[in-house]
Design an enzyme around this catalytic site. Structure first.
Site, PDB file in Angstrom:
ATOM      1  N   LYS A   1      -9.183  14.922 -35.741  1.00  0.00           N
ATOM      2  CA  LYS A   1      -8.996  13.503 -35.633  1.00  0.00           C
ATOM      3  C   LYS A   1      -8.964  12.735 -36.532  1.00  0.00           C
ATOM      4  O   LYS A   1      -9.160  12.959 -37.938  1.00  0.00           O
ATOM      5  CB  LYS A   1     -10.208  13.148 -34.620  1.00  0.00           C
ATOM      6  CG  LYS A   1     -10.029  14.247 -33.194  1.00  0.00           C
ATOM      7  CD  LYS A   1     -11.363  13.545 -32.497  1.00  0.00           C
ATOM      8  CE  LYS A   1     -11.301  14.346 -31.092  1.00  0.00           C
ATOM      9  NZ  LYS A   1     -12.403  13.824 -30.005  1.00  0.00           N
TER      10      LYS A   1
ATOM     11  N   TYR B   1      -5.104  12.465 -23.001  1.00  0.00           N
ATOM     12  CA  TYR B   1      -6.491  12.267 -22.588  1.00  0.00           C
ATOM     13  C   TYR B   1      -6.380  11.843 -21.019  1.00  0.00           C
ATOM     14  O   TYR B   1      -7.468  11.181 -20.630  1.00  0.00           O
ATOM     15  CB  TYR B   1      -7.218  11.434 -23.368  1.00  0.00           C
ATOM     16  CG  TYR B   1      -7.710  12.117 -24.697  1.00  0.00           C
ATOM     17  CD1 TYR B   1      -8.619  13.187 -24.390  1.00  0.00           C
ATOM     18  CD2 TYR B   1      -7.563  11.389 -25.902  1.00  0.00           C
ATOM     19  CE1 TYR B   1      -9.244  13.747 -25.669  1.00  0.00           C
ATOM     20  CE2 TYR B   1      -7.930  12.349 -27.017  1.00  0.00           C
ATOM     21  CZ  TYR B   1      -8.762  13.526 -27.037  1.00  0.00           C
ATOM     22  OH  TYR B   1      -9.356  14.177 -28.011  1.00  0.00           O
TER      23      TYR B   1
ATOM     24  N   ASN C   1     -15.678  12.315 -33.670  1.00  0.00           N
ATOM     25  CA  ASN C   1     -16.517  13.626 -33.719  1.00  0.00           C
ATOM     26  C   ASN C   1     -15.397  14.585 -34.484  1.00  0.00           C
ATOM     27  O   ASN C   1     -15.864  15.808 -34.185  1.00  0.00           O
ATOM     28  CB  ASN C   1     -16.853  13.917 -32.524  1.00  0.00           C
ATOM     29  CG  ASN C   1     -15.940  14.228 -31.395  1.00  0.00           C
ATOM     30  OD1 ASN C   1     -14.603  13.909 -31.705  1.00  0.00           O
ATOM     31  ND2 ASN C   1     -16.232  14.791 -30.242  1.00  0.00           N
TER      32      ASN C   1
ATOM     33  N   HIS D   1     -11.041  17.971 -31.811  1.00  0.00           N
ATOM     34  CA  HIS D   1     -10.940  18.490 -30.369  1.00  0.00           C
ATOM     35  C   HIS D   1     -10.471  20.022 -30.387  1.00  0.00           C
ATOM     36  O   HIS D   1      -9.750  20.348 -31.185  1.00  0.00           O
ATOM     37  CB  HIS D   1      -9.686  17.696 -29.823  1.00  0.00           C
ATOM     38  CG  HIS D   1      -9.452  18.001 -28.266  1.00  0.00           C
ATOM     39  ND1 HIS D   1     -10.183  17.736 -27.203  1.00  0.00           N
ATOM     40  CD2 HIS D   1      -8.337  18.742 -27.891  1.00  0.00           C
ATOM     41  CE1 HIS D   1      -9.719  18.269 -26.265  1.00  0.00           C
ATOM     42  NE2 HIS D   1      -8.292  18.826 -26.612  1.00  0.00           N
TER      43      HIS D   1
ATOM     44  N   GLU E   1      -2.083  22.012 -23.273  1.00  0.00           N
ATOM     45  CA  GLU E   1      -2.332  21.228 -24.349  1.00  0.00           C
ATOM     46  C   GLU E   1      -1.475  21.642 -25.589  1.00  0.00           C
ATOM     47  O   GLU E   1      -0.955  21.076 -26.523  1.00  0.00           O
ATOM     48  CB  GLU E   1      -3.650  21.274 -25.084  1.00  0.00           C
ATOM     49  CG  GLU E   1      -4.523  20.306 -23.910  1.00  0.00           C
ATOM     50  CD  GLU E   1      -6.259  20.509 -24.220  1.00  0.00           C
ATOM     51  OE1 GLU E   1      -6.662  19.775 -23.741  1.00  0.00           O
ATOM     52  OE2 GLU E   1      -6.433  20.692 -25.588  1.00  0.00           O
TER      53      GLU E   1
HETATM   54  P1  CMP Z   1     -12.826  15.263 -27.040  1.00  0.00           P
HETATM   55  O1  CMP Z   1     -13.216  16.838 -26.987  1.00  0.00           O
HETATM   56  O2  CMP Z   1     -11.524  15.050 -27.945  1.00  0.00           O
HETATM   57  O3  CMP Z   1     -12.603  15.060 -25.541  1.00  0.00           O
HETATM   58  C1  CMP Z   1     -12.605  13.524 -25.034  1.00  0.00           C
HETATM   59  C2  CMP Z   1     -13.296  12.941 -26.199  1.00  0.00           C
HETATM   60  O4  CMP Z   1     -13.976  11.608 -25.741  1.00  0.00           O
HETATM   61  C3  CMP Z   1     -14.294  13.439 -26.894  1.00  0.00           C
HETATM   62  O5  CMP Z   1     -13.806  14.616 -27.566  1.00  0.00           O
HETATM   63  C4  CMP Z   1     -15.077  12.417 -27.465  1.00  0.00           C
HETATM   64  O6  CMP Z   1     -14.827  12.276 -28.796  1.00  0.00           O
HETATM   65  C5  CMP Z   1     -14.722  11.106 -26.722  1.00  0.00           C
HETATM   66  N1  CMP Z   1     -15.969  10.439 -26.392  1.00  0.00           N
HETATM   67  C6  CMP Z   1     -16.124   9.334 -26.527  1.00  0.00           C
HETATM   68  N2  CMP Z   1     -17.326   8.737 -25.688  1.00  0.00           N
HETATM   69  C7  CMP Z   1     -17.584   9.872 -25.104  1.00  0.00           C
HETATM   70  C8  CMP Z   1     -18.595   9.943 -24.037  1.00  0.00           C
HETATM   71  N3  CMP Z   1     -19.499   9.148 -23.829  1.00  0.00           N
HETATM   72  N4  CMP Z   1     -18.886  11.353 -23.553  1.00  0.00           N
HETATM   73  C9  CMP Z   1     -17.846  12.352 -23.742  1.00  0.00           C
HETATM   74  N5  CMP Z   1     -17.043  12.068 -24.526  1.00  0.00           N
HETATM   75  C10 CMP Z   1     -16.569  11.039 -25.464  1.00  0.00           C
END
Ligand code: CMP
Length: 139
Positions: A10, A50, A113, A116, A127
């Protein structure tokens, strides 16, 4: 069984120039990078990718974040690649991620974070198709 999964490094990680450190975690766990490209997602691409989270309160912020800088999208291949990748990434929320995982070491927040990964075989197939054609994947 040998599987393939979709990984995204990311914008928080490309910004900090730590893509190599993250890829090392995948490779050290036995996953192989069989496709890879660095791209800047458009709003439409990030929104589509998403779409499953469209109704969630964090959707707008998530799309803005994912378009805030370049990402590295990859296909990872290996034995039980989907579960293995999730193990190496650690929990979505870095404060809950196990020691030694990518998110424990590198993530800045639940949104920023660092990585993904696909969560199941069906989503992995979808995906992967979203970003790569068959001839771009070289196993
Ligand atoms: P990802 O695996 O990319 O899938 C969706 C993303 O939403 C997740 O990782 C997080 O980085 C992001 N995200 C932001 N806020 C939240 C939240 N409260 N709960 C879950 N995912 C979140």
């Amino acid at each position: 069984a040998t599987e393939r999964t979709l990984s995204i490094i990311k914008p928080d990680a490309t910004k900090r120039n730590i893509t190599g450190k993250i890829i090392d975690k995948f490779e050290s766990a036995g996953l192989r990078v069989v496709a890879q490209k660095r791209i800047h997602l458009s709003d439409a691409q990030a929104g589509d990718f998403y779409a499953v989270h469209k109704e969630r309160p964090f959707y707008g912020d998530l799309v803005s974040f994912m378009t805030s800088g370049p990402v590295v999208v990859q296909v990872l291949e290996g034995e039980d690649a989907i579960a293995k990748n999730r193990e190496v990434m650690g929990a979505t929320n870095p404060s809950e991620a196990a020691a030694g995982t990518i998110r424990a070491e590198f993530a800045e927040s639940i949104e920023a974070n660092s990585v993904h990964g696909s969560d199941a075989p069906e989503t992995a197939a979808e995906e992967i198709k979203f970003f790569f054609s068959d001839d771009e994947i070289v196993g």
